[in-house]
Design a protein around this motif. Structure first.
Motif, mmCIF file in Angstrom:
data_model
loop_
_atom_site.group_PDB
_atom_site.id
_atom_site.type_symbol
_atom_site.label_atom_id
_atom_site.label_comp_id
_atom_site.label_asym_id
_atom_site.label_seq_id
_atom_site.Cartn_x
_atom_site.Cartn_y
_atom_site.Cartn_z
ATOM 1 N N THR A 150 9.397 13.481 11.294
ATOM 2 C CA THR A 150 9.499 14.005 9.938
ATOM 3 C C THR A 150 8.765 13.051 9.001
ATOM 4 O O THR A 150 8.385 11.941 9.381
ATOM 5 N N ASP A 151 8.562 13.485 7.754
ATOM 6 C CA ASP A 151 7.776 12.712 6.800
ATOM 7 C C ASP A 151 8.489 11.437 6.372
ATOM 8 O O ASP A 151 9.701 11.437 6.093
ATOM 9 N N CYS A 152 7.712 10.360 6.278
ATOM 10 C CA CYS A 152 8.281 9.094 5.857
ATOM 11 C C CYS A 152 7.197 8.207 5.258
ATOM 12 O O CYS A 152 6.005 8.524 5.287
ATOM 13 N N GLY A 153 7.601 7.090 4.692
ATOM 14 C CA GLY A 153 6.702 6.072 4.187
ATOM 15 C C GLY A 153 7.213 4.703 4.580
ATOM 16 O O GLY A 153 8.237 4.577 5.263
ATOM 17 N N LEU A 154 6.504 3.660 4.139
ATOM 18 C CA LEU A 154 6.876 2.283 4.455
ATOM 19 C C LEU A 154 7.079 1.498 3.165
ATOM 20 O O LEU A 154 6.308 1.652 2.202
ATOM 21 N N ILE A 155 8.089 0.644 3.160
ATOM 22 C CA ILE A 155 8.260 -0.283 2.049
ATOM 23 C C ILE A 155 7.024 -1.173 1.951
ATOM 24 O O ILE A 155 6.568 -1.724 2.954
ATOM 25 N N ASP A 156 6.492 -1.308 0.741
ATOM 26 C CA ASP A 156 5.375 -2.224 0.516
ATOM 27 C C ASP A 156 5.963 -3.625 0.334
ATOM 28 O O ASP A 156 6.451 -3.970 -0.740
ATOM 29 N N LEU A 157 5.890 -4.418 1.387
ATOM 30 C CA LEU A 157 6.474 -5.755 1.349
ATOM 31 C C LEU A 157 5.619 -6.740 0.564
ATOM 32 O O LEU A 157 6.040 -7.877 0.332
ATOM 33 N N ASP A 158 4.410 -6.318 0.162
ATOM 34 C CA ASP A 158 3.605 -7.120 -0.758
ATOM 35 C C ASP A 158 4.028 -6.906 -2.209
ATOM 36 O O ASP A 158 3.622 -7.662 -3.091
ATOM 37 N N ASN A 183 16.063 -6.290 13.288
ATOM 38 C CA ASN A 183 15.027 -6.089 12.276
ATOM 39 C C ASN A 183 13.877 -5.349 12.950
ATOM 40 O O ASN A 183 12.885 -5.938 13.369
ATOM 41 N N ASP A 184 14.006 -4.031 13.043
ATOM 42 C CA ASP A 184 13.184 -3.235 13.944
ATOM 43 C C ASP A 184 11.856 -2.814 13.307
ATOM 44 O O ASP A 184 11.654 -2.902 12.101
ATOM 45 N N PHE A 185 10.962 -2.325 14.158
ATOM 46 C CA PHE A 185 9.675 -1.738 13.775
ATOM 47 C C PHE A 185 8.786 -2.753 13.037
ATOM 48 O O PHE A 185 8.761 -3.914 13.394
ATOM 49 N N ALA A 186 8.011 -2.283 12.074
ATOM 50 C CA ALA A 186 7.051 -3.060 11.264
ATOM 51 C C ALA A 186 5.640 -3.005 11.811
ATOM 52 O O ALA A 186 4.736 -3.612 11.248
ATOM 53 N N GLU A 187 5.398 -2.251 12.901
ATOM 54 C CA GLU A 187 4.042 -2.154 13.438
ATOM 55 C C GLU A 187 3.331 -0.878 12.994
ATOM 56 O O GLU A 187 2.210 -0.616 13.427
ATOM 57 N N TRP A 188 3.956 -0.083 12.123
ATOM 58 C CA TRP A 188 3.413 1.231 11.779
ATOM 59 C C TRP A 188 2.659 1.245 10.449
ATOM 60 O O TRP A 188 2.430 2.306 9.882
ATOM 61 N N LEU A 189 2.275 0.107 9.921
ATOM 62 C CA LEU A 189 1.538 0.122 8.660
ATOM 63 C C LEU A 189 0.216 0.867 8.844
ATOM 64 O O LEU A 189 -0.597 0.499 9.697
ATOM 65 N N PRO A 190 -0.043 1.927 8.047
ATOM 66 C CA PRO A 190 -1.311 2.655 8.183
ATOM 67 C C PRO A 190 -2.500 1.723 7.913
ATOM 68 O O PRO A 190 -2.400 0.784 7.124
ATOM 69 N N THR A 191 -3.602 2.005 8.554
ATOM 70 C CA THR A 191 -4.769 1.136 8.417
ATOM 71 C C THR A 191 -5.740 1.601 7.341
ATOM 72 O O THR A 191 -6.730 0.913 7.061
ATOM 73 N N ASP A 192 -5.489 2.755 6.726
ATOM 74 C CA ASP A 192 -6.425 3.287 5.734
ATOM 75 C C ASP A 192 -5.755 3.495 4.379
ATOM 76 O O ASP A 192 -6.179 4.326 3.584
ATOM 77 N N GLY A 193 -4.707 2.708 4.109
ATOM 78 C CA GLY A 193 -4.024 2.791 2.833
ATOM 79 C C GLY A 193 -4.225 1.524 2.028
ATOM 80 O O GLY A 193 -5.172 0.759 2.238
ATOM 81 N N THR A 194 -3.298 1.299 1.118
ATOM 82 C CA THR A 194 -3.371 0.092 0.301
ATOM 83 C C THR A 194 -1.968 -0.426 0.044
ATOM 84 O O THR A 194 -1.021 0.345 -0.141
ATOM 85 N N ALA A 195 -1.844 -1.745 0.070
ATOM 86 C CA ALA A 195 -0.578 -2.421 -0.205
ATOM 87 C C ALA A 195 -0.762 -3.310 -1.434
ATOM 88 O O ALA A 195 -1.836 -3.358 -2.033
ATOM 89 N N GLY A 196 0.294 -4.014 -1.785
ATOM 90 C CA GLY A 196 0.265 -4.793 -3.011
ATOM 91 C C GLY A 196 -0.791 -5.881 -3.045
ATOM 92 O O GLY A 196 -1.227 -6.293 -4.127
ATOM 93 N N LYS A 197 -1.222 -6.348 -1.873
ATOM 94 C CA LYS A 197 -2.219 -7.419 -1.827
ATOM 95 C C LYS A 197 -3.565 -6.948 -1.303
ATOM 96 O O LYS A 197 -4.397 -7.776 -0.913
ATOM 97 N N GLY A 198 -3.787 -5.634 -1.279
ATOM 98 C CA GLY A 198 -5.092 -5.147 -0.894
ATOM 99 C C GLY A 198 -5.052 -4.076 0.168
ATOM 100 O O GLY A 198 -3.988 -3.499 0.447
ATOM 101 N N PRO A 199 -6.211 -3.780 0.792
ATOM 102 C CA PRO A 199 -6.278 -2.730 1.811
ATOM 103 C C PRO A 199 -5.285 -2.985 2.939
ATOM 104 O O PRO A 199 -5.128 -4.107 3.415
ATOM 105 N N TYR A 207 2.025 -7.599 8.275
ATOM 106 C CA TYR A 207 3.207 -6.835 7.869
ATOM 107 C C TYR A 207 4.441 -7.158 8.716
ATOM 108 O O TYR A 207 5.534 -7.360 8.159
ATOM 109 N N PRO A 208 4.326 -7.249 10.056
ATOM 110 C CA PRO A 208 5.522 -7.625 10.827
ATOM 111 C C PRO A 208 6.053 -9.007 10.463
ATOM 112 O O PRO A 208 7.269 -9.236 10.481
ATOM 113 N N VAL A 209 5.148 -9.926 10.116
ATOM 114 C CA VAL A 209 5.587 -11.256 9.688
ATOM 115 C C VAL A 209 6.352 -11.148 8.372
ATOM 116 O O VAL A 209 7.424 -11.745 8.202
ATOM 117 N N ALA A 210 5.820 -10.356 7.439
ATOM 118 C CA ALA A 210 6.492 -10.177 6.155
ATOM 119 C C ALA A 210 7.859 -9.532 6.323
ATOM 120 O O ALA A 210 8.805 -9.842 5.587
#
Length: 233
Positions: A150-158, A183-199, A207-210
């Motif tokens: 189903t549809d979802c998004g990711l918290i921008d940890l930046d 503290n599960d997941f964190a590998e699903w950050l899209p590669t063609d979006g933008t976060a608080g600190k850039g692409p 992202y998994p470190v953050a």
């Protein structure tokens, strides 16, 4: 551009020592980490029953891990966790009392978090309108199909506010009596979006470190002498 680190020991322990000097060394886990852990779900009564059986049969265990503390649904023989960020009042109406009872029996009580926010969850209304999620380049929320199809998004940890929101949810679990979480997941950050600190492509491996840093921030904000930990994917 990527960066590759090579650490010549020449022995493996020496290489590890050099690597952790660069990236950071883990802390010594608390004692609760070194005994068997048990997974117990499906509501307060069942968790208590499993804990009682462990003690009655003298099965060594230091942790009860209850990842459906946010809720769960049976679909035939399949049990699916609800994707909320707060305790489920139906399955665990007495969460704090349950945590206290488990502590009295010598158990630490662990729960579950991941950085995904599902569109049909209550958390979506707490995050999307405030700009806490990873974006497309046009500024709209980056919505994708998650593990539950189903549809979802990711918290921008930046985003400091998005990260603070996640820490607040983790702190709320601790305040209710939890001692940590997966503290599960964190590998699903899209590669063609933008976060608080850039692409997001540039932020993908960070992202998994953050996400682990976010959990550590929440745990370190509590200094009550209780043994606490989180474990990551």
């Amino acid at each position: 551009p990527g960066k590759v680190h090579l650490f010549d020991g020449p022995t493996p322990p020496e290489a590890l020592e050099r690597a952790t000097a660069t990236f950071g060394r883990p802390r010594m886990p608390p004692r609760l980490a070194f005994s068997p852990w048990l997974d117990a779900i499906d509501g307060s009564d069942n968790v208590r029953a499993i804990a009682k059986q462990l003690r009655d049969e003298k099965i060594p265990s230091s942790v009860i891990w209850t990842e459906d503390w946010r809720g769960g649904d049976w679909n035939g023989e399949n049990y699916t966790l609800k994707e909320e960020w707060d305790v489920d009042p139906t399955l665990y109406p007495d969460f704090s009392k349950l945590a206290s009872d488990l502590h009295d029996e010598g158990f630490s009580f662990l729960v579950y978090f991941n950085p995904v926010v599902y569109k049909k969850s209550k958390a979506w209304g707490e995050t999307s309108p405030k700009g806490y999620l990873v974006k497309h380049e046009d500024g709209s929320d980056y919505v994708f199909t998650g593990a539950k199809f189903t549809d979802c998004g990711l918290i921008d940890l930046d985003n400091p506010d998005g990260r603070a929101w996640a820490v607040k949810k983790m702190r709320a679990a601790l305040d209710l009596g939890a001692d940590g979480w997966m503290n599960d997941f964190a590998e699903w950050l899209p590669t063609d979006g933008t976060a608080g600190k850039g692409p997001s492509l540039d932020r993908h491996n960070h992202y998994p470190v953050a996400w682990q840093e976010t959990a550590r921030e929440a745990l370190d904000s509590v200094n009550d002498g209780q043994q606490r930990l989180f474990f990551g994917r």
